[in-house]
Design an enzyme around this catalytic site. Structure first.
Site, PDB file in Angstrom:
ATOM      1  N   LYS A  33     -55.567 -46.047   4.517  1.00  0.00           N
ATOM      2  CA  LYS A  33     -56.635 -45.036   4.373  1.00  0.00           C
ATOM      3  C   LYS A  33     -56.026 -43.711   3.938  1.00  0.00           C
ATOM      4  O   LYS A  33     -54.829 -43.456   4.133  1.00  0.00           O
ATOM      5  CB  LYS A  33     -57.404 -44.839   5.692  1.00  0.00           C
ATOM      6  CG  LYS A  33     -56.587 -44.313   6.892  1.00  0.00           C
ATOM      7  CD  LYS A  33     -56.413 -42.809   6.962  1.00  0.00           C
ATOM      8  CE  LYS A  33     -55.566 -42.365   8.144  1.00  0.00           C
ATOM      9  NZ  LYS A  33     -54.950 -41.073   8.026  1.00  0.00           N
ATOM     10  N   ASP A  72     -56.741 -44.468  14.779  1.00  0.00           N
ATOM     11  CA  ASP A  72     -57.194 -44.863  13.437  1.00  0.00           C
ATOM     12  C   ASP A  72     -57.572 -46.331  13.328  1.00  0.00           C
ATOM     13  O   ASP A  72     -58.013 -46.782  12.264  1.00  0.00           O
ATOM     14  CB  ASP A  72     -56.076 -44.601  12.411  1.00  0.00           C
ATOM     15  CG  ASP A  72     -55.814 -43.127  12.198  1.00  0.00           C
ATOM     16  OD1 ASP A  72     -56.724 -42.317  12.460  1.00  0.00           O
ATOM     17  OD2 ASP A  72     -54.701 -42.792  11.763  1.00  0.00           O
TER      18      ASP A  72
HETATM   19  O1  C5P Z   1     -53.776 -42.353  18.596  1.00  0.00           O
HETATM   20  P1  C5P Z   1     -52.418 -42.383  18.019  1.00  0.00           P
HETATM   21  O2  C5P Z   1     -51.463 -43.187  18.846  1.00  0.00           O
HETATM   22  O3  C5P Z   1     -52.401 -42.793  16.580  1.00  0.00           O
HETATM   23  O4  C5P Z   1     -51.873 -40.877  18.035  1.00  0.00           O
HETATM   24  C1  C5P Z   1     -50.513 -40.548  17.924  1.00  0.00           C
HETATM   25  C2  C5P Z   1     -50.305 -39.130  18.454  1.00  0.00           C
HETATM   26  O5  C5P Z   1     -50.961 -38.194  17.599  1.00  0.00           O
HETATM   27  C3  C5P Z   1     -50.894 -38.878  19.830  1.00  0.00           C
HETATM   28  O6  C5P Z   1     -49.988 -39.208  20.842  1.00  0.00           O
HETATM   29  C4  C5P Z   1     -51.200 -37.391  19.789  1.00  0.00           C
HETATM   30  O7  C5P Z   1     -50.031 -36.641  20.035  1.00  0.00           O
HETATM   31  C5  C5P Z   1     -51.568 -37.147  18.343  1.00  0.00           C
HETATM   32  N1  C5P Z   1     -53.021 -37.161  18.100  1.00  0.00           N
HETATM   33  C6  C5P Z   1     -53.785 -36.095  18.544  1.00  0.00           C
HETATM   34  N2  C5P Z   1     -55.136 -36.084  18.297  1.00  0.00           N
HETATM   35  C7  C5P Z   1     -55.715 -37.085  17.621  1.00  0.00           C
HETATM   36  C8  C5P Z   1     -54.957 -38.177  17.155  1.00  0.00           C
HETATM   37  C9  C5P Z   1     -53.615 -38.180  17.408  1.00  0.00           C
HETATM   38  O8  C5P Z   1     -53.265 -35.153  19.161  1.00  0.00           O
HETATM   39  N3  C5P Z   1     -57.020 -37.011  17.379  1.00  0.00           N
END
Ligand code: C5P
Length: 284
Positions: free
Chosen positions: A13, A135
């Protein structure tokens, strides 16, 4: 079970728009984002065999791979002890802001659901997706979507017209967590307008869409990796409608006037040492 082997595509994406509304008490950030599937994909081969879970993905093999975790979660939910073997052929670069790991996890959930003969509804798969990462839900749905929350609350937008893209990534990547930490230090966010995005997408006008491109994470990621700003400038100077960093970076995409133009720009960026792809927006 009808078949015990399946090969599926896991599409990347880009974020056409991304606004950070604020930081939540759980550490995540509240977003508004316009997410779009592109024609760049990993190939995920899933087979039901043996008793454990195996995940082969070059240097990203094993239990830390999000696809492995997706299989574990899927199996646990069904109290299944069926062995699962996952082989991923990677094309989507990592630490690029293109949701490569999330796409593989979503493809694994979707593929396993098919191999198990559809025990879970799409709603149930979305719940599993949200336990895996921000995502993964989008990667399950795909197309053109407005997302809120940490990126998992989806609302379909009008399908984007097919747009030719040139996508380039510096050698170094950006860690998502680090990009959000930098954003917090700089602390400048702008809201997106759902209505403006819906109107631009409905019009099918690439010019109107290009005018709306924005990403609040760009400034912070450019502090981490200044080359991102130069890459974006290169894409604009080369004649793209517009260019933007995707997600938390480090990949940057330019919307081009044609596939031929995308090929020309790709050629010159390759000579500067970037990894480059000519691709387009799609609805899978
Ligand atoms: O959800 P995911 O594991 O992909 O996110 C990785 C990191 O990105 C999280 O640990 C966080 O630090 C940050 N993040 C965030 N806000 C979001 C998505 C991700 O702070 N909406």
């Amino acid at each position: 079970m009808k078949e015990d082997i399946l090969v599926t595509f896991a599409y990347a994406k880009i974020n056409l728009g991304l606004a950070v509304k604020g930081k939540r008490s759980d550490g995540y950030h509240e977003l508004q984002t316009v997410m779009q599937t592109i024609d760049l994909y990993d190939t995920v081969k899933i087979s039901l065999s043996g008793s454990g879970i195996e995940c082969f993905c070059g240097g990203l093999s094993g239990p830390r791979n999000l696809a492995y975790q997706a299989a574990k979660l899927f199996r646990e939910r069904l109290n299944s002890r069926q062995g699962i073997r996952i082989e991923i052929e990677k094309r989507i670069p990592v630490q690029a802001g293109l949701a490569g790991g999330s796409a593989d996890a979503a493809a694994t959930l979707r593929g396993l659901n098919q191999l198990y003969n559809y025990p879970s509804s799409q709603e149930e798969l979305l719940q599993l997706a949200n336990q895996l990462g921000s995502d993964v839900a989008f990667c399950l749905q795909g197309g053109t979507q407005w997302a809120e929350g940490r990126g998992e609350k989806l609302l379909p937008l009008a399908e984007a017209p097919e747009m030719s893209l040139v996508l380039a990534k510096p050698q170094q990547g950006v860690s998502t967590g680090e990009a959000y930490r930098r954003f917090d230090q700089l602390g400048r966010g702008h809201l997106l307008s759902f209505q403006a995005w819906e109107e631009a997408l409905q019009s099918g006008s690439v010019e109107k869409i290009a005018l709306l491109l924005s990403n609040d994470l760009e400034a912070g990621s450019q502090v981490i990796l200044p080359v991102i700003a130069g890459l974006k400038e290169d894409l604009r100077k080369a004649g793209c409608y517009s260019a933007l960093m995707s997600g938390s970076g480090s990949a940057v995409f330019g919307i081009t006037h044609s596939e031929d133009q995308a090929q020309e720009i790709a050629h010159s960026l390759k000579q500067k040492g970037y990894s480059v792809w000519v691709t387009k927006t799609i609805t899978p």
